[in-house]
Design an enzyme around this catalytic site. Structure first.
Site, PDB file in Angstrom:
ATOM      1  CB  CYS A 168      -5.298   4.398   1.036  1.00 53.22           C
ATOM      2  SG  CYS A 168      -4.436   3.181   2.053  1.00 53.22           S
ATOM      3  CB  ILE A 169      -3.589   0.739  -1.640  1.00 51.67           C
ATOM      4  CG1 ILE A 169      -2.797  -0.182  -2.583  1.00 51.67           C
ATOM      5  CG2 ILE A 169      -5.001   0.208  -1.437  1.00 51.67           C
ATOM      6  CD1 ILE A 169      -1.331   0.150  -2.683  1.00 51.67           C
TER       7      ILE A 169
END
Length: 259
Positions: A168-169
């Site tokens: 993800c991030i």
């Protein structure tokens, strides 16, 4: 198998392995499971760890036979988000370690105690906590700072040649700390809303890292730096696709441990 044939099979196995049946299993006993640290950033997508991603990481590690210990920094959250409204809860404050314990079912350790001597790999699930509590990326973008203990862990595992997984991030952490690392957060264009955080790819490039375009079900393996990344919820898609991408990341992390 017919009962009358069983004694013959046992005899054959003993002949093949002098000393009885025990040596037949001895190699399995010598194989040690990979010891993997999972670093959490709170509990809840908007101000901590993305719970589905953490769960997927843990399921795939379990399926891969890994031994897991969860960690989190003992620091205040940047803020608390009311997840029913998507808005800050102004009067609240929470601790990242305490909130992460919810996901870890209480079995959580301060990140300050995480060392490469105790683990073969480390994995960082995503969620905005990676950009708010493990770093200041959510506020400062390419000029962000990374939590001191997070930076230490990333540098220590990199120096030890032990794999680092991120989804993800959270790949922005590796992009900031590990110069020239290759990572993915998926695609570089929003494509009608399918990739709503596509702009992160540009920030990763500004941090000096290389961004590699990947599908949500894929993982990118930076073999030189032993960094493995996958887009996860950077993509708007069905949950099982995200689960599969995280599985690809975990599988490659475990493969790089050599266990």
């Amino acid at each position: 198998m017919l009962p009358s044939r069983a004694p013959a099979l046992c005899t054959a196995l003993r002949r093949a392995a002098p000393g009885g049946l025990a040596p037949f299993h001895s190699s399995a006993r010598r194989c040690r499971a990979a010891r993997v640290a999972v670093v959490l950033s709170g509990c809840g997508v908007y101000d901590g760890t993305e719970i589905h991603e953490a769960s997927a990481v843990l399921v795939h590690l379990s399926r891969g036979g890994a031994e897991v210990q969860m960690y989190a920094p003992d620091v205040p959250q940047m803020h608390v988000i009311d997840h029913s409204k998507g808005q800050p809860a102004e009067a609240e404050s929470r601790n990242v370690l305490v909130e992460s314990a919810r996901i870890a079912r209480g079995k959580i350790t301060s990140l300050a105690k995480l060392t490469t001597a105790d683990h073969d790999a480390v994995i960082f699930p995503g969620g905005f906590g990676a950009a708010k509590n493990l770093s200041t990326f959510a506020v400062d973008g390419k000029d962000c700072k990374v939590n001191r203990e997070v930076e230490r862990v990333l540098k220590d595992f990199h120096k030890a040649g032990k794999p680092i997984g991120l989804c993800c991030i959270s790949p922005v952490l590796a992009a900031k700390v590990l110069s020239g690392a290759e990572v993915t957060v998926g695609h570089e264009e929003e494509e009608g809303g399918k990739w709503p955080y596509a702009g992160t790819a540009g920030a990763i490039k500004e941090l000096g890292a290389k961004h590699c375009v990947k599908e949500v079900t894929e993982a990118h393996v930076d073999t030189k730096n032993k960094v493995v990344t996958t887009p996860a919820f950077m993509c708007e898609t069905a949950l099982h696709h995200i689960f599969d991408g995280i599985g690809a990341m975990v599988k490659n992390v475990l493969k790089l441990t050599g266990k």
